[in-house]
Design a protein around this motif. Structure first.
Motif, PDB file in Angstrom:
ATOM      1  N   ARG A  42       0.836  -1.210   0.000  1.00  0.00           N
ATOM      2  CA  ARG A  42       0.000   0.000   0.000  1.00  0.00           C
ATOM      3  C   ARG A  42       0.872   1.262   0.000  1.00  0.00           C
ATOM      4  NH1 ARG A  42      -4.183  -2.105   4.521  1.00  0.00           N
ATOM      5  NH2 ARG A  42      -5.583  -3.210   3.129  1.00  0.00           N
ATOM      6  N   TYR A  43       1.914   1.258   0.823  1.00  0.00           N
ATOM      7  CA  TYR A  43       2.797   2.426   0.878  1.00  0.00           C
ATOM      8  C   TYR A  43       3.521   2.613  -0.446  1.00  0.00           C
ATOM      9  CZ  TYR A  43       6.096   5.899   2.413  1.00  0.00           C
ATOM     10  OH  TYR A  43       6.821   7.069   2.512  1.00  0.00           O
ATOM     11  N   ALA A  44       3.947   1.518  -1.061  1.00  0.00           N
ATOM     12  CA  ALA A  44       4.624   1.611  -2.363  1.00  0.00           C
ATOM     13  C   ALA A  44       3.714   2.288  -3.384  1.00  0.00           C
ATOM     14  CB  ALA A  44       5.035   0.222  -2.852  1.00  0.00           C
ATOM     15  N   GLY A  45       2.463   1.891  -3.405  1.00  0.00           N
ATOM     16  CA  GLY A  45       1.524   2.500  -4.352  1.00  0.00           C
ATOM     17  C   GLY A  45       1.269   3.961  -4.050  1.00  0.00           C
ATOM     18  N   ALA A  46       1.138   4.297  -2.786  1.00  0.00           N
ATOM     19  CA  ALA A  46       0.856   5.686  -2.410  1.00  0.00           C
ATOM     20  C   ALA A  46       2.061   6.591  -2.636  1.00  0.00           C
ATOM     21  CB  ALA A  46       0.425   5.760  -0.945  1.00  0.00           C
ATOM     22  N   SER A  47       3.250   6.073  -2.388  1.00  0.00           N
ATOM     23  CA  SER A  47       4.452   6.907  -2.477  1.00  0.00           C
ATOM     24  C   SER A  47       5.093   6.896  -3.858  1.00  0.00           C
ATOM     25  CB  SER A  47       5.494   6.423  -1.454  1.00  0.00           C
ATOM     26  OG  SER A  47       6.009   5.149  -1.838  1.00  0.00           O
ATOM     27  N   GLY A  48       4.784   5.875  -4.635  1.00  0.00           N
ATOM     28  CA  GLY A  48       5.436   5.728  -5.935  1.00  0.00           C
ATOM     29  C   GLY A  48       6.786   5.022  -5.844  1.00  0.00           C
ATOM     30  N   ASP A  49       7.182   4.596  -4.641  1.00  0.00           N
ATOM     31  CA  ASP A  49       8.441   3.864  -4.453  1.00  0.00           C
ATOM     32  C   ASP A  49       8.149   2.379  -4.644  1.00  0.00           C
ATOM     33  OD1 ASP A  49      10.756   2.580  -3.681  1.00  0.00           O
ATOM     34  OD2 ASP A  49      11.002   3.704  -1.817  1.00  0.00           O
ATOM     35  N   LEU A  50       8.324   1.916  -5.863  1.00  0.00           N
ATOM     36  CA  LEU A  50       7.973   0.541  -6.213  1.00  0.00           C
ATOM     37  C   LEU A  50       9.177  -0.394  -6.206  1.00  0.00           C
ATOM     38  CD1 LEU A  50       5.512   1.411  -9.113  1.00  0.00           C
ATOM     39  CD2 LEU A  50       4.991   1.022  -6.699  1.00  0.00           C
ATOM     40  N   ASN A  51      10.250  -0.004  -5.546  1.00  0.00           N
ATOM     41  CA  ASN A  51      11.444  -0.840  -5.476  1.00  0.00           C
ATOM     42  C   ASN A  51      11.046  -2.211  -4.918  1.00  0.00           C
ATOM     43  OD1 ASN A  51      13.921  -2.077  -4.749  1.00  0.00           O
ATOM     44  ND2 ASN A  51      14.871  -0.079  -4.460  1.00  0.00           N
ATOM     45  N   PRO A  52      11.359  -3.301  -5.639  1.00  0.00           N
ATOM     46  CA  PRO A  52      10.908  -4.628  -5.197  1.00  0.00           C
ATOM     47  C   PRO A  52      11.535  -5.119  -3.894  1.00  0.00           C
ATOM     48  CG  PRO A  52      12.306  -4.810  -7.141  1.00  0.00           C
ATOM     49  CD  PRO A  52      12.036  -3.350  -6.930  1.00  0.00           C
ATOM     50  N   ILE A  53      12.575  -4.468  -3.377  1.00  0.00           N
ATOM     51  CA  ILE A  53      13.122  -4.884  -2.073  1.00  0.00           C
ATOM     52  C   ILE A  53      12.107  -4.678  -0.955  1.00  0.00           C
ATOM     53  CG2 ILE A  53      15.521  -4.479  -2.751  1.00  0.00           C
ATOM     54  CD1 ILE A  53      15.427  -1.916  -0.948  1.00  0.00           C
ATOM     55  N   HIS A  54      11.052  -3.918  -1.266  1.00  0.00           N
ATOM     56  CA  HIS A  54      10.018  -3.635  -0.273  1.00  0.00           C
ATOM     57  C   HIS A  54       8.827  -4.585  -0.355  1.00  0.00           C
ATOM     58  CE1 HIS A  54      12.252  -0.121   0.840  1.00  0.00           C
ATOM     59  NE2 HIS A  54      12.103   0.421  -0.341  1.00  0.00           N
ATOM     60  N   TRP A  55       8.872  -5.544  -1.285  1.00  0.00           N
ATOM     61  CA  TRP A  55       7.759  -6.482  -1.373  1.00  0.00           C
ATOM     62  C   TRP A  55       8.121  -7.860  -1.917  1.00  0.00           C
ATOM     63  CZ3 TRP A  55       6.957  -7.795  -6.464  1.00  0.00           C
ATOM     64  CH2 TRP A  55       7.382  -6.876  -7.426  1.00  0.00           C
ATOM     65  N   ASN A  56       9.347  -8.013  -2.448  1.00  0.00           N
ATOM     66  CA  ASN A  56       9.739  -9.277  -3.070  1.00  0.00           C
ATOM     67  C   ASN A  56      10.983  -9.833  -2.390  1.00  0.00           C
ATOM     68  OD1 ASN A  56      11.474 -10.774  -5.154  1.00  0.00           O
ATOM     69  ND2 ASN A  56       9.443 -10.808  -6.096  1.00  0.00           N
ATOM     70  N   GLU A  57      10.854 -11.015  -1.794  1.00  0.00           N
ATOM     71  CA  GLU A  57      11.944 -11.647  -1.047  1.00  0.00           C
ATOM     72  C   GLU A  57      13.184 -11.870  -1.921  1.00  0.00           C
ATOM     73  OE1 GLU A  57      12.990 -12.699   2.740  1.00  0.00           O
ATOM     74  OE2 GLU A  57      10.897 -12.395   2.213  1.00  0.00           O
ATOM     75  N   ARG A  58      12.986 -12.392  -3.130  1.00  0.00           N
ATOM     76  CA  ARG A  58      14.109 -12.674  -4.020  1.00  0.00           C
ATOM     77  C   ARG A  58      14.868 -11.404  -4.359  1.00  0.00           C
ATOM     78  NH1 ARG A  58      14.262 -12.374  -9.273  1.00  0.00           N
ATOM     79  NH2 ARG A  58      12.025 -12.517  -9.527  1.00  0.00           N
ATOM     80  N   ALA A  59      14.151 -10.337  -4.671  1.00  0.00           N
ATOM     81  CA  ALA A  59      14.802  -9.059  -5.007  1.00  0.00           C
ATOM     82  C   ALA A  59      15.565  -8.512  -3.804  1.00  0.00           C
ATOM     83  CB  ALA A  59      13.764  -8.046  -5.478  1.00  0.00           C
ATOM     84  N   ALA A  60      15.001  -8.652  -2.622  1.00  0.00           N
ATOM     85  CA  ALA A  60      15.676  -8.177  -1.407  1.00  0.00           C
ATOM     86  C   ALA A  60      16.964  -8.971  -1.177  1.00  0.00           C
ATOM     87  CB  ALA A  60      14.744  -8.301  -0.204  1.00  0.00           C
ATOM     88  N   ASN A  61      16.897 -10.290  -1.328  1.00  0.00           N
ATOM     89  CA  ASN A  61      18.091 -11.123  -1.144  1.00  0.00           C
ATOM     90  C   ASN A  61      19.164 -10.820  -2.187  1.00  0.00           C
ATOM     91  OD1 ASN A  61      16.059 -13.936  -0.116  1.00  0.00           O
ATOM     92  ND2 ASN A  61      17.086 -12.433   1.155  1.00  0.00           N
ATOM     93  N   GLU A  62      18.749 -10.605  -3.433  1.00  0.00           N
ATOM     94  CA  GLU A  62      19.705 -10.269  -4.499  1.00  0.00           C
ATOM     95  C   GLU A  62      20.386  -8.925  -4.235  1.00  0.00           C
ATOM     96  OE1 GLU A  62      17.534 -10.570  -8.171  1.00  0.00           O
ATOM     97  OE2 GLU A  62      17.548 -12.777  -8.112  1.00  0.00           O
ATOM     98  N   ALA A  63      19.719  -8.054  -3.494  1.00  0.00           N
ATOM     99  CA  ALA A  63      20.294  -6.753  -3.139  1.00  0.00           C
ATOM    100  C   ALA A  63      21.168  -6.850  -1.892  1.00  0.00           C
ATOM    101  CB  ALA A  63      19.180  -5.731  -2.922  1.00  0.00           C
ATOM    102  N   GLY A  64      21.319  -8.068  -1.342  1.00  0.00           N
ATOM    103  CA  GLY A  64      22.162  -8.257  -0.175  1.00  0.00           C
ATOM    104  C   GLY A  64      21.447  -8.059   1.156  1.00  0.00           C
ATOM    105  N   LEU A  65      20.149  -7.983   1.116  1.00  0.00           N
ATOM    106  CA  LEU A  65      19.361  -7.802   2.338  1.00  0.00           C
ATOM    107  C   LEU A  65      18.920  -9.154   2.885  1.00  0.00           C
ATOM    108  CD1 LEU A  65      17.209  -4.854   0.999  1.00  0.00           C
ATOM    109  CD2 LEU A  65      19.000  -4.707   2.746  1.00  0.00           C
ATOM    110  N   PRO A  66      18.680  -9.249   4.180  1.00  0.00           N
ATOM    111  CA  PRO A  66      18.246 -10.518   4.769  1.00  0.00           C
ATOM    112  C   PRO A  66      16.799 -10.874   4.439  1.00  0.00           C
ATOM    113  CG  PRO A  66      18.300  -8.822   6.444  1.00  0.00           C
ATOM    114  CD  PRO A  66      18.868  -8.212   5.192  1.00  0.00           C
ATOM    115  N   GLY A  67      16.069  -9.952   3.883  1.00  0.00           N
ATOM    116  CA  GLY A  67      14.672 -10.150   3.527  1.00  0.00           C
ATOM    117  C   GLY A  67      14.052  -8.820   3.147  1.00  0.00           C
TER     118      GLY A  67
END
Length: 153
Positions: A42-67
């Motif tokens: 919901r926040y991604a849609g409202a803010s326009g920040d659609l970076n997948p690290i905020h909703w997709n586990e695989r994208a977050a892990n590929e970016a070096g994040l734990p989730g």
């Protein structure tokens, strides 16, 4: 979600404290925010920040994040909400700054809890006060140097 807004006997909002009612050391009511993946979408849609690290586990892990992590500005906004509920509205915020220390990790199912506490640290000229916030997710501080300048009635 737990709400710490004070209400009168009939459920009406109690008025915000005035400048003369506030002294350094006064603690704001603690506020807890439960954040889940649905909130992030919901926040991604409202803010326009659609970076997948905020909703997709695989994208977050590929970016070096734990989730998946919450948007930093969402966390900052939740912290500010603690002050706006205390003052009675967002128009009382005259200044706000934070440092992002650690991301808020949000599990695939369930929610994570962000806890905000605040204390008045200084009375300023012009009926303003400084409120320092402590923002945690579990035992970890996620925001540091969080200070809000509030214009008091």
């Amino acid at each position: 979600m737990h709400s710490s807004v004070d209400h009168g006997r009939n459920g009406a909002r109690v008025s915000a404290p005035g400048y003369t009612d506030v002294e350094p050391g006064l603690r704001l009511p603690d506020r807890e925010f439960a954040v889940g993946r649905r909130d992030l979408v919901r926040y991604a849609g409202a803010s326009g920040d659609l970076n997948p690290i905020h909703w997709n586990e695989r994208a977050a892990n590929e970016a070096g994040l734990p989730g998946v992590i919450a948007h930093g500005m969402l966390t900052m906004g939740l912290a500010a909400r603690t002050v706006t509920e205390w003052t009675g509205g967002p128009d009382a915020i005259a200044g706000y700054r934070v440092r992002f220390r650690r991301p808020v990790q949000v599990p695939d199912s369930g929610q994570t809890l962000v806890v905000v506490s605040g204390v008045v640290t200084e009375k300023l000229e012009g009926r303003r006060v400084t409120v320092e916030l402590t923002v945690r997710c579990g035992p970890t501080k996620v925001l540091t140097a969080a200070k809000v300048v509030v214009q008091m009635p």
